[in-house]
Write a protein that holds these residues in place. Structure first.
Motif, PDB file in Angstrom:
ATOM      1  N   ASN A 171       0.775  -1.057  -0.156  1.00  0.00           N
ATOM      2  CA  ASN A 171      -0.030   0.089   0.032  1.00  0.00           C
ATOM      3  C   ASN A 171       1.112   1.231  -0.066  1.00  0.00           C
ATOM      4  O   ASN A 171       0.799   2.007  -0.926  1.00  0.00           O
ATOM      5  CB  ASN A 171      -1.073   0.191   1.034  1.00  0.00           C
ATOM      6  CG  ASN A 171      -2.014  -1.094   1.097  1.00  0.00           C
ATOM      7  OD1 ASN A 171      -2.455  -1.204   0.149  1.00  0.00           O
ATOM      8  ND2 ASN A 171      -2.429  -1.654   2.287  1.00  0.00           N
ATOM      9  N   ARG A 172       1.306   1.539   1.393  1.00  0.00           N
ATOM     10  CA  ARG A 172       2.189   2.773   1.310  1.00  0.00           C
ATOM     11  C   ARG A 172       1.324   4.053   0.749  1.00  0.00           C
ATOM     12  O   ARG A 172       1.684   4.976   0.059  1.00  0.00           O
ATOM     13  CB  ARG A 172       3.490   2.694   0.728  1.00  0.00           C
ATOM     14  CG  ARG A 172       4.512   1.953   1.393  1.00  0.00           C
ATOM     15  CD  ARG A 172       5.741   1.601   0.750  1.00  0.00           C
ATOM     16  NE  ARG A 172       6.580   2.831   0.309  1.00  0.00           N
ATOM     17  CZ  ARG A 172       7.388   2.664  -0.703  1.00  0.00           C
ATOM     18  NH1 ARG A 172       7.893   1.808  -1.157  1.00  0.00           N
ATOM     19  NH2 ARG A 172       8.016   3.991  -1.028  1.00  0.00           N
ATOM     20  N   ARG A 173       0.099   3.966   1.429  1.00  0.00           N
ATOM     21  CA  ARG A 173      -0.885   5.204   1.175  1.00  0.00           C
ATOM     22  C   ARG A 173      -1.495   5.543   2.231  1.00  0.00           C
ATOM     23  O   ARG A 173      -1.384   4.403   3.210  1.00  0.00           O
ATOM     24  CB  ARG A 173      -1.987   4.719   0.037  1.00  0.00           C
ATOM     25  CG  ARG A 173      -1.178   4.179  -1.326  1.00  0.00           C
ATOM     26  CD  ARG A 173      -2.156   3.166  -2.062  1.00  0.00           C
ATOM     27  NE  ARG A 173      -3.322   3.792  -2.444  1.00  0.00           N
ATOM     28  CZ  ARG A 173      -4.398   3.037  -2.696  1.00  0.00           C
ATOM     29  NH1 ARG A 173      -4.587   1.697  -2.307  1.00  0.00           N
ATOM     30  NH2 ARG A 173      -5.600   3.681  -3.162  1.00  0.00           N
ATOM     31  N   TYR A 174      -2.302   6.680   2.248  1.00  0.00           N
ATOM     32  CA  TYR A 174      -2.594   7.052   3.304  1.00  0.00           C
ATOM     33  C   TYR A 174      -4.540   6.935   3.435  1.00  0.00           C
ATOM     34  O   TYR A 174      -4.989   6.776   2.152  1.00  0.00           O
ATOM     35  CB  TYR A 174      -2.620   8.708   3.477  1.00  0.00           C
ATOM     36  CG  TYR A 174      -1.207   9.141   3.920  1.00  0.00           C
ATOM     37  CD1 TYR A 174      -0.439   8.205   4.205  1.00  0.00           C
ATOM     38  CD2 TYR A 174      -0.692  10.395   3.886  1.00  0.00           C
ATOM     39  CE1 TYR A 174       1.069   8.523   4.430  1.00  0.00           C
ATOM     40  CE2 TYR A 174       0.521  10.774   4.115  1.00  0.00           C
ATOM     41  CZ  TYR A 174       1.595   9.794   4.514  1.00  0.00           C
ATOM     42  OH  TYR A 174       2.599  10.434   4.651  1.00  0.00           O
ATOM     43  N   LEU A 175      -4.883   6.714   4.490  1.00  0.00           N
ATOM     44  CA  LEU A 175      -6.555   6.366   4.549  1.00  0.00           C
ATOM     45  C   LEU A 175      -6.804   5.099   3.656  1.00  0.00           C
ATOM     46  O   LEU A 175      -7.708   5.531   2.850  1.00  0.00           O
ATOM     47  CB  LEU A 175      -7.337   7.702   4.134  1.00  0.00           C
ATOM     48  CG  LEU A 175      -7.216   8.803   5.516  1.00  0.00           C
ATOM     49  CD1 LEU A 175      -8.195   9.829   5.302  1.00  0.00           C
ATOM     50  CD2 LEU A 175      -8.098   7.910   6.741  1.00  0.00           C
ATOM     51  N   VAL A 176      -6.568   4.048   3.933  1.00  0.00           N
ATOM     52  CA  VAL A 176      -6.893   2.912   3.281  1.00  0.00           C
ATOM     53  C   VAL A 176      -7.246   1.904   4.149  1.00  0.00           C
ATOM     54  O   VAL A 176      -7.873   0.792   3.560  1.00  0.00           O
ATOM     55  CB  VAL A 176      -5.598   2.204   2.291  1.00  0.00           C
ATOM     56  CG1 VAL A 176      -4.937   3.174   1.346  1.00  0.00           C
ATOM     57  CG2 VAL A 176      -4.539   1.673   3.375  1.00  0.00           C
ATOM     58  N   GLY A 177      -7.524   2.108   5.296  1.00  0.00           N
ATOM     59  CA  GLY A 177      -8.234   1.351   6.206  1.00  0.00           C
ATOM     60  C   GLY A 177      -9.906   1.713   6.337  1.00  0.00           C
ATOM     61  O   GLY A 177     -10.319   2.111   5.298  1.00  0.00           O
ATOM     62  N   GLN A 178     -10.285   1.309   7.437  1.00  0.00           N
ATOM     63  CA  GLN A 178     -11.804   1.473   7.685  1.00  0.00           C
ATOM     64  C   GLN A 178     -12.029   2.821   7.449  1.00  0.00           C
ATOM     65  O   GLN A 178     -13.052   3.079   6.872  1.00  0.00           O
ATOM     66  CB  GLN A 178     -12.215   0.712   8.858  1.00  0.00           C
ATOM     67  CG  GLN A 178     -13.692   0.725   8.978  1.00  0.00           C
ATOM     68  CD  GLN A 178     -14.456  -0.051   7.898  1.00  0.00           C
ATOM     69  OE1 GLN A 178     -13.983  -0.974   7.225  1.00  0.00           O
ATOM     70  NE2 GLN A 178     -15.686   0.493   7.505  1.00  0.00           N
ATOM     71  N   ALA A 179     -11.461   3.409   8.116  1.00  0.00           N
ATOM     72  CA  ALA A 179     -11.608   5.116   8.055  1.00  0.00           C
ATOM     73  C   ALA A 179     -11.633   5.645   6.765  1.00  0.00           C
ATOM     74  O   ALA A 179     -12.376   6.455   6.176  1.00  0.00           O
ATOM     75  CB  ALA A 179     -10.719   5.910   8.919  1.00  0.00           C
ATOM     76  N   GLY A 180     -10.617   5.022   5.991  1.00  0.00           N
ATOM     77  CA  GLY A 180     -10.388   5.431   4.537  1.00  0.00           C
ATOM     78  C   GLY A 180     -11.522   5.143   3.712  1.00  0.00           C
ATOM     79  O   GLY A 180     -12.204   6.007   2.629  1.00  0.00           O
ATOM     80  N   LYS A 181     -12.248   3.864   3.931  1.00  0.00           N
ATOM     81  CA  LYS A 181     -13.535   3.564   3.322  1.00  0.00           C
ATOM     82  C   LYS A 181     -14.616   4.391   3.392  1.00  0.00           C
ATOM     83  O   LYS A 181     -15.366   4.654   2.624  1.00  0.00           O
ATOM     84  CB  LYS A 181     -13.635   1.969   3.654  1.00  0.00           C
ATOM     85  CG  LYS A 181     -12.503   1.125   3.063  1.00  0.00           C
ATOM     86  CD  LYS A 181     -12.797  -0.649   3.595  1.00  0.00           C
ATOM     87  CE  LYS A 181     -11.978  -1.438   3.066  1.00  0.00           C
ATOM     88  NZ  LYS A 181     -11.784  -2.626   3.532  1.00  0.00           N
ATOM     89  N   LEU A 182     -14.724   4.570   4.950  1.00  0.00           N
ATOM     90  CA  LEU A 182     -15.839   5.556   5.069  1.00  0.00           C
ATOM     91  C   LEU A 182     -15.707   6.897   4.444  1.00  0.00           C
ATOM     92  O   LEU A 182     -16.680   7.496   4.041  1.00  0.00           O
ATOM     93  CB  LEU A 182     -16.035   5.836   6.581  1.00  0.00           C
ATOM     94  CG  LEU A 182     -16.390   4.542   7.341  1.00  0.00           C
ATOM     95  CD1 LEU A 182     -16.059   4.578   8.968  1.00  0.00           C
ATOM     96  CD2 LEU A 182     -17.666   4.014   6.896  1.00  0.00           C
ATOM     97  N   ALA A 183     -14.450   7.364   4.232  1.00  0.00           N
ATOM     98  CA  ALA A 183     -14.046   8.731   3.889  1.00  0.00           C
ATOM     99  C   ALA A 183     -14.472   8.617   2.360  1.00  0.00           C
ATOM    100  O   ALA A 183     -15.191   9.499   1.964  1.00  0.00           O
ATOM    101  CB  ALA A 183     -12.685   9.146   4.093  1.00  0.00           C
ATOM    102  N   ALA A 184     -14.204   7.565   1.568  1.00  0.00           N
ATOM    103  CA  ALA A 184     -14.168   7.565   0.329  1.00  0.00           C
ATOM    104  C   ALA A 184     -15.884   7.461  -0.013  1.00  0.00           C
ATOM    105  O   ALA A 184     -16.367   8.102  -1.020  1.00  0.00           O
ATOM    106  CB  ALA A 184     -13.585   6.308  -0.202  1.00  0.00           C
ATOM    107  N   ARG A 185     -16.392   6.728   0.601  1.00  0.00           N
ATOM    108  CA  ARG A 185     -18.017   6.754   0.484  1.00  0.00           C
ATOM    109  C   ARG A 185     -18.651   7.848   0.688  1.00  0.00           C
ATOM    110  O   ARG A 185     -19.463   8.133  -0.235  1.00  0.00           O
ATOM    111  CB  ARG A 185     -18.424   5.475   1.495  1.00  0.00           C
ATOM    112  CG  ARG A 185     -20.040   5.185   1.072  1.00  0.00           C
ATOM    113  CD  ARG A 185     -20.462   4.086   2.254  1.00  0.00           C
ATOM    114  NE  ARG A 185     -19.712   2.993   2.095  1.00  0.00           N
ATOM    115  CZ  ARG A 185     -19.522   2.530   3.469  1.00  0.00           C
ATOM    116  NH1 ARG A 185     -20.133   2.873   4.627  1.00  0.00           N
ATOM    117  NH2 ARG A 185     -18.717   1.160   3.500  1.00  0.00           N
TER     118      ARG A 185
END
Length: 248
Positions: A88-102
């Motif tokens: 990954n080496r990317r930011y906000l890719v966990g559960q919080a990132g999924k919520l943000a993306a949605r």
């Protein structure tokens, strides 16, 4: 939205490349960081992952091209378990990132990975943000704390620079650790100083609760006025968060 101007693209590249170089420099300055993070991982009982990237640069920034039109700069906390994985080496890719993306996709009509630039308050990894304090407790010679605070100041300037270059508003995710005693106090001081020198930018900074654990969703539901449109609600709630965080 129209693509970036040539000046904006050049500024973005300069800021991105400088940030990448900073991450490499900080990593080199802390040869024991992986060992310290591994010790913390074991002490806290995390057996579901391994330390792969102690200092995490956001590779999503490398996917931005001159034809893109970033609509927001979003500031998260620090890289967690999934963010530091070599794959990954990317930011906000966990559960919080999924919520943000949605939320950005369904409510704002924006493709999160293309139209939102995500930066952190520090690129140093811990499983959870609160555990940064425990990591710092393993600092025997002061080098870790020095880099930690330097990284915060640099990343505050990065967020400010990106917002100016792209003429984009700033969404700050997370409020609690921005206080003078908070773990991100160095970031908060540097960011506030930048806002005080740029009142126009200050008016385009909005502070909200984290996306994790649905904190932001709960905040929006609780604080949105009956019949209030989403845009005005975000501006009002986020401005109140800015006032609380920075007094501006």
């Amino acid at each position: 939205m129209p693509p970036m101007t040539l000046d904006a693209w050049n500024d973005f590249q300069r800021l991105r490349d400088g940030f990448r170089a900073d991450c490499e420099r900080w990593s080199a300055a802390l040869p024991r960081l992986r060992e310290q993070q591994e010790k913390l991982r074991v002490e806290l009982g995390y057996d579901d992952y391994e330390i792969e990237t102690p200092v995490v640069y956001n590779r999503d920034l490398d996917l931005v091209g001159p034809g893109d039109s970033p609509a927001w700069v979003l500031v998260a906390d620090n890289p967690g378990k999934k963010e530091q994985l070599e794959a990954n080496r990317r930011y906000l890719v966990g559960q919080a990132g999924k919520l943000a993306a949605r939320f950005f996709r369904e409510e704002l009509g924006l493709e999160f990975r293309r139209e939102v630039l995500v930066v952190n308050k520090t690129p140093l990894h811990t499983p959870k943000t609160a555990e940064l304090r425990k990591l710092l407790a393993l600092d025997g010679d002061g080098k870790l704390r020095a880099v930690f605070e330097e990284s915060q100041r640099a990343m505050a300037k990065l967020a400010l620079g990106l917002a100016r270059a792209l003429d984009a508003p700033v969404w700050i995710s997370g409020l609690g650790e921005l206080s003078p005693r908070g773990v991100f106090s160095a970031w908060s001081r540097a960011f506030a100083a930048g806002l005080e020198a740029d009142p126009d930018l200050a008016r385009r900074v909005f502070v909200f609760k984290h996306f994790s654990m649905n904190q932001f969703a709960v905040q929006l539901k609780r604080e949105r006025l009956p019949g209030e449109a989403l845009g005005p609600a975000l501006e009002r709630i986020g401005a109140a968060g800015r006032l609380r965080a920075f007094g501006l």
